[in-house]
Design a protein around this motif. Structure first.
Motif, PDB file in Angstrom:
ATOM      1  N   ALA A   1      47.555  62.972  27.134  1.00 40.13           N
ATOM      2  CA  ALA A   1      47.854  63.665  28.394  1.00 40.13           C
ATOM      3  C   ALA A   1      48.078  62.664  29.518  1.00 40.13           C
ATOM      4  O   ALA A   1      48.972  62.842  30.368  1.00 40.13           O
ATOM      5  CB  ALA A   1      46.718  64.626  28.745  1.00 40.13           C
ATOM      6  N   LEU A   2      47.280  61.610  29.526  1.00 37.83           N
ATOM      7  CA  LEU A   2      47.440  60.550  30.531  1.00 37.83           C
ATOM      8  C   LEU A   2      48.805  59.891  30.401  1.00 37.83           C
ATOM      9  O   LEU A   2      49.514  59.680  31.396  1.00 37.83           O
ATOM     10  CB  LEU A   2      46.330  59.516  30.354  1.00 37.83           C
ATOM     11  N   LEU A   3      49.205  59.586  29.177  1.00 41.08           N
ATOM     12  CA  LEU A   3      50.509  58.959  28.938  1.00 41.08           C
ATOM     13  C   LEU A   3      51.653  59.878  29.359  1.00 41.08           C
ATOM     14  O   LEU A   3      52.660  59.412  29.906  1.00 41.08           O
ATOM     15  CB  LEU A   3      50.643  58.603  27.456  1.00 41.08           C
ATOM     16  N   THR A   4      51.497  61.164  29.107  1.00 42.84           N
ATOM     17  CA  THR A   4      52.531  62.125  29.476  1.00 42.84           C
ATOM     18  C   THR A   4      52.721  62.169  30.981  1.00 42.84           C
ATOM     19  O   THR A   4      53.862  62.213  31.483  1.00 42.84           O
ATOM     20  CB  THR A   4      52.170  63.532  28.947  1.00 42.84           C
ATOM     21  N   THR A   5      51.623  62.131  31.722  1.00 45.73           N
ATOM     22  CA  THR A   5      51.716  62.129  33.183  1.00 45.73           C
ATOM     23  C   THR A   5      52.444  60.880  33.677  1.00 45.73           C
ATOM     24  O   THR A   5      53.321  60.966  34.554  1.00 45.73           O
ATOM     25  CB  THR A   5      50.317  62.203  33.811  1.00 45.73           C
ATOM     26  N   ILE A   6      52.088  59.727  33.132  1.00 42.36           N
ATOM     27  CA  ILE A   6      52.754  58.479  33.527  1.00 42.36           C
ATOM     28  C   ILE A   6      54.247  58.554  33.246  1.00 42.36           C
ATOM     29  O   ILE A   6      55.082  58.126  34.042  1.00 42.36           O
ATOM     30  CB  ILE A   6      52.137  57.281  32.783  1.00 42.36           C
ATOM     31  N   HIS A   7      54.582  59.134  32.107  1.00 43.55           N
ATOM     32  CA  HIS A   7      55.968  59.198  31.650  1.00 43.55           C
ATOM     33  C   HIS A   7      56.813  60.153  32.492  1.00 43.55           C
ATOM     34  O   HIS A   7      58.001  59.898  32.728  1.00 43.55           O
ATOM     35  CB  HIS A   7      55.988  59.641  30.187  1.00 43.55           C
ATOM     36  N   GLU A   8      56.186  61.227  32.969  1.00 43.54           N
ATOM     37  CA  GLU A   8      56.972  62.290  33.605  1.00 43.54           C
ATOM     38  C   GLU A   8      56.902  62.320  35.125  1.00 43.54           C
ATOM     39  O   GLU A   8      57.805  62.850  35.767  1.00 43.54           O
ATOM     40  CB  GLU A   8      56.509  63.649  33.058  1.00 43.54           C
ATOM     41  N   THR A   9      55.874  61.754  35.727  1.00 43.72           N
ATOM     42  CA  THR A   9      55.703  61.906  37.173  1.00 43.72           C
ATOM     43  C   THR A   9      56.724  61.094  37.968  1.00 43.72           C
ATOM     44  O   THR A   9      57.107  59.984  37.564  1.00 43.72           O
ATOM     45  CB  THR A   9      54.276  61.514  37.602  1.00 43.72           C
ATOM     46  N   ASP A  10      57.119  61.645  39.091  1.00 44.50           N
ATOM     47  CA  ASP A  10      57.980  60.938  40.047  1.00 44.50           C
ATOM     48  C   ASP A  10      57.183  60.456  41.254  1.00 44.50           C
ATOM     49  O   ASP A  10      57.727  59.784  42.127  1.00 44.50           O
ATOM     50  CB  ASP A  10      59.105  61.867  40.539  1.00 44.50           C
ATOM     51  N   ASN A  11      55.903  60.801  41.282  1.00 49.45           N
ATOM     52  CA  ASN A  11      55.042  60.415  42.394  1.00 49.45           C
ATOM     53  C   ASN A  11      54.478  59.025  42.122  1.00 49.45           C
ATOM     54  O   ASN A  11      53.702  58.834  41.186  1.00 49.45           O
ATOM     55  CB  ASN A  11      53.911  61.441  42.546  1.00 49.45           C
ATOM     56  N   GLU A  12      54.866  58.039  42.929  1.00 45.73           N
ATOM     57  CA  GLU A  12      54.464  56.659  42.687  1.00 45.73           C
ATOM     58  C   GLU A  12      52.962  56.447  42.846  1.00 45.73           C
ATOM     59  O   GLU A  12      52.372  55.610  42.156  1.00 45.73           O
ATOM     60  CB  GLU A  12      55.223  55.713  43.633  1.00 45.73           C
ATOM     61  N   ASP A  13      52.326  57.197  43.747  1.00 45.65           N
ATOM     62  CA  ASP A  13      50.875  57.059  43.916  1.00 45.65           C
ATOM     63  C   ASP A  13      50.141  57.561  42.673  1.00 45.65           C
ATOM     64  O   ASP A  13      49.190  56.925  42.191  1.00 45.65           O
ATOM     65  CB  ASP A  13      50.411  57.839  45.153  1.00 45.65           C
ATOM     66  N   ILE A  14      50.579  58.711  42.167  1.00 39.87           N
ATOM     67  CA  ILE A  14      49.962  59.243  40.949  1.00 39.87           C
ATOM     68  C   ILE A  14      50.224  58.305  39.777  1.00 39.87           C
ATOM     69  O   ILE A  14      49.332  58.031  38.965  1.00 39.87           O
ATOM     70  CB  ILE A  14      50.509  60.652  40.643  1.00 39.87           C
TER      71      ILE A  14
ATOM     72  N   LEU B   1      48.376  54.615  35.724  1.00 36.61           N
ATOM     73  CA  LEU B   1      48.560  53.340  35.035  1.00 36.61           C
ATOM     74  C   LEU B   1      47.259  52.540  35.028  1.00 36.61           C
ATOM     75  O   LEU B   1      46.932  51.874  34.043  1.00 36.61           O
ATOM     76  CB  LEU B   1      49.674  52.522  35.705  1.00 36.61           C
ATOM     77  N   GLU B   2      46.532  52.611  36.132  1.00 41.12           N
ATOM     78  CA  GLU B   2      45.235  51.929  36.175  1.00 41.12           C
ATOM     79  C   GLU B   2      44.274  52.562  35.175  1.00 41.12           C
ATOM     80  O   GLU B   2      43.522  51.856  34.482  1.00 41.12           O
ATOM     81  CB  GLU B   2      44.652  51.981  37.586  1.00 41.12           C
TER      82      GLU B   2
ATOM     83  N   ASP C   1      57.262  49.698  33.052  1.00 41.46           N
ATOM     84  CA  ASP C   1      55.826  49.984  33.005  1.00 41.46           C
ATOM     85  C   ASP C   1      55.539  51.375  32.440  1.00 41.46           C
ATOM     86  O   ASP C   1      54.652  52.081  32.928  1.00 41.46           O
ATOM     87  CB  ASP C   1      55.193  49.875  34.401  1.00 41.46           C
ATOM     88  N   ASP C   2      56.257  51.759  31.402  1.00 37.12           N
ATOM     89  CA  ASP C   2      56.005  53.059  30.787  1.00 37.12           C
ATOM     90  C   ASP C   2      55.394  52.828  29.406  1.00 37.12           C
ATOM     91  O   ASP C   2      56.098  52.492  28.453  1.00 37.12           O
ATOM     92  CB  ASP C   2      57.305  53.856  30.652  1.00 37.12           C
ATOM     93  N   PRO C   3      54.083  53.020  29.270  1.00 34.85           N
ATOM     94  CA  PRO C   3      53.423  52.763  27.987  1.00 34.85           C
ATOM     95  C   PRO C   3      53.604  53.886  26.970  1.00 34.85           C
ATOM     96  O   PRO C   3      53.185  53.747  25.817  1.00 34.85           O
ATOM     97  CB  PRO C   3      51.953  52.620  28.382  1.00 34.85           C
ATOM     98  N   TYR C   4      54.232  54.968  27.375  1.00 31.37           N
ATOM     99  CA  TYR C   4      54.370  56.148  26.523  1.00 31.37           C
ATOM    100  C   TYR C   4      54.955  55.842  25.142  1.00 31.37           C
ATOM    101  O   TYR C   4      54.377  56.260  24.121  1.00 31.37           O
ATOM    102  CB  TYR C   4      55.242  57.172  27.259  1.00 31.37           C
ATOM    103  N   PRO C   5      56.076  55.129  25.027  1.00 30.87           N
ATOM    104  CA  PRO C   5      56.684  54.942  23.694  1.00 30.87           C
ATOM    105  C   PRO C   5      55.791  54.211  22.695  1.00 30.87           C
ATOM    106  O   PRO C   5      55.842  54.505  21.498  1.00 30.87           O
ATOM    107  CB  PRO C   5      57.954  54.124  24.000  1.00 30.87           C
TER     108      PRO C   5
END
Length: 334
Positions: A279-292, A297-298, A252-256
């Motif tokens: 910036a949104l994609l970068t956060t999804i790609h890098e975060t380890d916090n599942e809630d964030i 992703l939403e 579920d990583d849309p970054y690429p």
């Protein structure tokens, strides 16, 4: 395992119960699917097919209302049923099937609303005969100008009249018979070229899309390419609307697929510029916090649904017939 030279031979062996399973089944193969000795299981492939817009190369496609009008002009239910014969499910999200986070699905098919939207955006309706006349005059002017350069004089009437008739016929022949009218804004006609792999299924989908867009006045051309050429066009971003399938990331990583979509070196299929989206994609790609991650992703999914840098059409499926002697088989995600 048994290998057969054709699908027909495979079906025949399965009906004779010489094999325990067969797939994927043809959507029209009712005899294989309807029998007493086997069960049919549906599997969802981890991919989607969509139309990716190059907003940088096509000014009209940079208008979000135009992209939404194009979306509403497509009857995806009819596409799945009549073109794909049920071997797909309607999709609105580029996230893998079954992992959608948002409930913001919008399956609205409304060609009348799509046409009205284009009207309000200044894409005025032009009747076909007026369009043919205008384009023919442009071509005739070029003919006259070229003649003057070569002969230092205007062409005689006995040459211009037949040439005009010929040009009108050529322009008319280039218009698809299903085109009811065209649209024009600021001197430019609304034209879109759909680039697609030259395979039976994708070309059929492209033709359906083209027919849908023509119905609201868009001039559509389909460019069919082989896989090698397609990769080159994607790498150089030489397309306006790209119809293709995409294998979805299991993580579920849309970054690429979406990051830095305005860069010439980006592998992103859709072409547009939006720093906040990156910036949104970068956060999804890098975060380890599942809630964030879930929250972002939403937000990503909502962005795709609302802004439509691409139109997500469907998730392909396939049916697999298995002998009832085989236990423990379950359909679902692959």
């Amino acid at each position: 395992f048994r290998f057969h030279d054709s699908y027909t031979e495979s079906v025949d062996a399965f009906r004779k119960q010489e094999s325990d399973a067969i797939g994927p089944l043809s959507a029209n193969d009712n005899n294989t699917q309807n029998n007493t000795f086997s069960s049919v299981y549906t599997f969802h492939l981890p991919e989607f097919t969509g139309i990716f817009f190059n907003q940088i190369a096509h000014s009209a496609l940079s208008d979000n209302t135009v992209r939404n009008a194009l979306y509403r002009a497509i009857d995806r239910q009819r596409l799945v049923e009549n073109v794909l014969h049920g071997s797909a499910q309607i999709a609105v999200s580029p996230l893998p099937h079954g992992t959608r986070i948002s409930n913001n699905e919008d399956d609205t098919y409304n060609p009348n609303d799509a046409a009205t939207t284009l009207n309000t955006r200044g894409f005025a309706r032009v009747e076909l005969e007026d369009y043919i006349t205008a384009i023919s005059k442009e071509k005739l002017k070029k003919f006259v100008d070229d003649y003057k350069k070569e002969h230092s004089a205007s062409p005689p009437e006995e040459e211009t009249q037949p040439q005009e008739t010929k040009l009108r016929a050529e322009v008319r022949a280039q218009i698809d018979p299903t085109q009811p009218f065209v649209r024009k804004k600021s001197g430019n006609y609304l034209k879109i070229d759909i680039t697609t792999p030259d395979t039976k299924d994708t070309v059929a989908v492209a033709e359906f899309i083209a027919e849908s867009w023509r119905a609201i006045g868009v001039l559509v051309h389909i460019t069919k390419v082989q896989s090698e050429e397609l990769q080159s066009l994607i790498a150089t971003h030489h397309f306006e609307a790209l119809l293709t399938g995409v294998v979805q990331s299991a993580g579920d990583d849309p970054y690429p697929l979406w990051y830095n979509a305005s860069s010439d070196s980006s592998p992103a299929l859709a072409r547009f510029q939006d720093a906040s989206f990156d910036a949104l994609l970068t956060t999804i790609h890098e975060t380890d916090n599942e809630d964030i991650r879930a929250q972002k992703l939403e937000a990503f999914e909502t962005y795709i649904m609302q802004k439509k840098p691409a139109i997500i059409l469907f998730n392909p499926t396939f049916d697999y017939a298995v002998s009832k002697k085989i236990k423990g088989v379950e359909g679902g995600e692959i």
